[in-house]
Write a protein that holds these residues in place. Structure first.
Motif, short mmCIF file in Angstrom:
data_model
loop_
_atom_site.label_atom_id
_atom_site.label_comp_id
_atom_site.label_asym_id
_atom_site.label_seq_id
_atom_site.Cartn_x
_atom_site.Cartn_y
_atom_site.Cartn_z
N SER A 1 18.59 -7.10 5.23
CA SER A 1 18.67 -7.61 6.60
C SER A 1 17.33 -8.15 7.13
CB SER A 1 19.21 -6.54 7.53
OG SER A 1 18.33 -5.43 7.57
N VAL A 2 16.23 -7.83 6.47
CA VAL A 2 14.92 -8.29 6.97
C VAL A 2 14.24 -9.27 6.03
CG1 VAL A 2 14.65 -6.07 8.14
CG2 VAL A 2 13.48 -6.46 5.96
N LYS A 3 14.85 -9.55 4.88
CA LYS A 3 14.25 -10.47 3.93
C LYS A 3 14.03 -11.84 4.57
CE LYS A 3 15.96 -8.38 -0.34
NZ LYS A 3 16.89 -8.52 -1.49
N GLY A 4 12.84 -12.39 4.37
CA GLY A 4 12.52 -13.69 4.95
C GLY A 4 12.01 -13.61 6.37
N ARG A 5 12.10 -12.45 7.01
CA ARG A 5 11.62 -12.29 8.39
C ARG A 5 10.47 -11.31 8.49
NH1 ARG A 5 14.76 -10.18 12.19
NH2 ARG A 5 15.99 -8.86 10.77
N PHE A 6 10.50 -10.26 7.70
CA PHE A 6 9.47 -9.21 7.74
C PHE A 6 8.57 -9.32 6.52
CE2 PHE A 6 11.91 -5.76 10.36
CZ PHE A 6 12.19 -6.73 11.33
N THR A 7 7.30 -8.98 6.70
CA THR A 7 6.35 -8.97 5.59
C THR A 7 5.55 -7.68 5.62
OG1 THR A 7 6.13 -11.39 5.68
CG2 THR A 7 4.44 -10.16 4.47
N ILE A 8 5.59 -6.94 4.52
CA ILE A 8 4.81 -5.71 4.41
C ILE A 8 3.54 -6.00 3.64
CG2 ILE A 8 5.99 -4.96 2.29
CD1 ILE A 8 5.76 -2.06 3.34
N SER A 9 2.45 -5.38 4.06
CA SER A 9 1.18 -5.54 3.36
C SER A 9 0.34 -4.30 3.60
CB SER A 9 0.44 -6.80 3.83
OG SER A 9 0.10 -6.69 5.19
N ARG A 10 -0.74 -4.20 2.83
CA ARG A 10 -1.60 -3.04 3.01
C ARG A 10 -3.05 -3.42 2.74
NH1 ARG A 10 0.15 1.21 -1.55
NH2 ARG A 10 -1.47 2.43 -0.48
N ASP A 11 -3.93 -2.71 3.39
CA ASP A 11 -5.37 -2.85 3.17
C ASP A 11 -5.84 -1.55 2.54
OD1 ASP A 11 -8.14 -2.95 3.28
OD2 ASP A 11 -8.19 -3.91 5.25
N THR A 12 -6.08 -1.57 1.23
CA THR A 12 -6.44 -0.33 0.55
C THR A 12 -7.84 0.14 0.91
OG1 THR A 12 -7.13 -1.62 -1.38
CG2 THR A 12 -4.88 -0.74 -1.38
N ALA A 13 -8.67 -0.75 1.42
CA ALA A 13 -10.03 -0.35 1.80
C ALA A 13 -10.02 0.54 3.03
CB ALA A 13 -10.88 -1.59 2.06
N THR A 14 -9.05 0.32 3.90
CA THR A 14 -8.96 1.11 5.13
C THR A 14 -7.73 2.02 5.16
OG1 THR A 14 -7.75 -0.64 6.27
CG2 THR A 14 -10.17 -0.68 6.42
N ASN A 15 -6.95 2.02 4.07
CA ASN A 15 -5.72 2.82 4.01
C ASN A 15 -4.78 2.50 5.18
OD1 ASN A 15 -6.63 4.15 1.68
ND2 ASN A 15 -7.73 5.66 2.91
N THR A 16 -4.61 1.22 5.44
CA THR A 16 -3.77 0.78 6.55
C THR A 16 -2.60 -0.04 6.04
OG1 THR A 16 -5.68 0.74 8.02
CG2 THR A 16 -3.70 -0.40 8.77
N LEU A 17 -1.44 0.26 6.54
CA LEU A 17 -0.21 -0.44 6.20
C LEU A 17 0.20 -1.31 7.38
CD1 LEU A 17 2.29 -0.63 4.21
CD2 LEU A 17 3.32 1.15 5.65
N ALA B 1 -3.43 5.61 7.52
CA ALA B 1 -3.28 6.81 6.70
C ALA B 1 -4.61 7.52 6.55
CB ALA B 1 -2.73 6.45 5.33
N SER B 2 -4.56 8.85 6.45
CA SER B 2 -5.78 9.64 6.35
C SER B 2 -6.41 9.53 4.97
CB SER B 2 -5.51 11.10 6.69
OG SER B 2 -4.54 11.63 5.82
N ARG B 3 -5.63 9.10 3.99
CA ARG B 3 -6.18 8.88 2.66
C ARG B 3 -5.27 7.93 1.88
NH1 ARG B 3 -4.01 11.86 -1.67
NH2 ARG B 3 -2.60 13.58 -1.13
N TYR B 4 -5.76 7.51 0.72
CA TYR B 4 -4.99 6.56 -0.08
C TYR B 4 -3.75 7.23 -0.67
CZ TYR B 4 -3.68 3.49 -3.88
OH TYR B 4 -2.96 2.68 -4.73
#
Length: 119
Positions: free
Chosen positions: A59-75, A24-27
Motif C-alpha cells: 500500500s505504500v510502494k512508490g509513495r514512501f521511502t525508508i532510509s538510514r544514516d548509520t553514522a548517527t543511527n537514525t532511521l 536509536a541509542s546504538r547501531y
C-alpha cells in the motif's frame, strides 16, 4: 538494550508529505517502521537492513521511502502523496539481527509518533 525515539509526526492534508525520524541509542542491523490505526492491527510499513536493502508493504510502494544514516543511527521515512488511510500511530522498530521481514516480532520498539492525514 536499544532505545528508539521517533519524531516528525503531525497533521497534513491528503497529497502532502511528512518525514519521520527515529533516533536509536546504538547501531542495529535492521530497522523498520510499523503503524497502527485505531481499531486495526499493527502493520509493517517498511524495513531496511544493514546492506541497505529495503522492503515495503504494497500500500505504500512508490509513495514512501525508508532510509538510514548509520553514522548517527537514525532511521527515516519520507512519506509522499499521503492518503487519509495512512492515518495511524507510526512506530520505529529494530533488531540486532539482519532481516527484511515486516512481521511484528522485533525486540525493540519506540513509543510512536502520530500521523494524521485529512481529506
Amino acid at each position: 538494550q536499544v532505545q528508539l525515539v521517533e519524531s516528525g509526526g503531525g497533521s497534513v492534508r491528503a497529497g502532502g508529505t511528512l518525514t519521520l525520524s527515529c533516533a536509536a541509542s546504538r547501531y542495529t542491523h535492521t530497522m523498520a517502521w510499523f503503524r497502527q490505526a485505531p481499531g486495526k492491527e499493527r502493520e509493517g510499513v517498511a524495513v531496511i537492513d544493514s546492506a541497505g536493502a529495503t522492503r515495503y508493504t504494497d500500500s505504500v510502494k512508490g509513495r514512501f521511502t525508508i532510509s538510514r544514516d548509520t553514522a548517527t543511527n537514525t532511521l527515516y521515512l519520507v512519506m509522499d502523496n499521503l492518503k487519509p488511510e495512512d492515518t495511524a500511530m507510526y512506530y520505529c522498530a529494530a533488531d540486532v539481527l539482519s532481516r527484511l521481514t515486516l512481521t511484528g516480532d522485533y525486540p525493540y520498539w519506540g513509543q510512536g509518533t502520530q500521523v494524521t492525514v485529512s481529506s
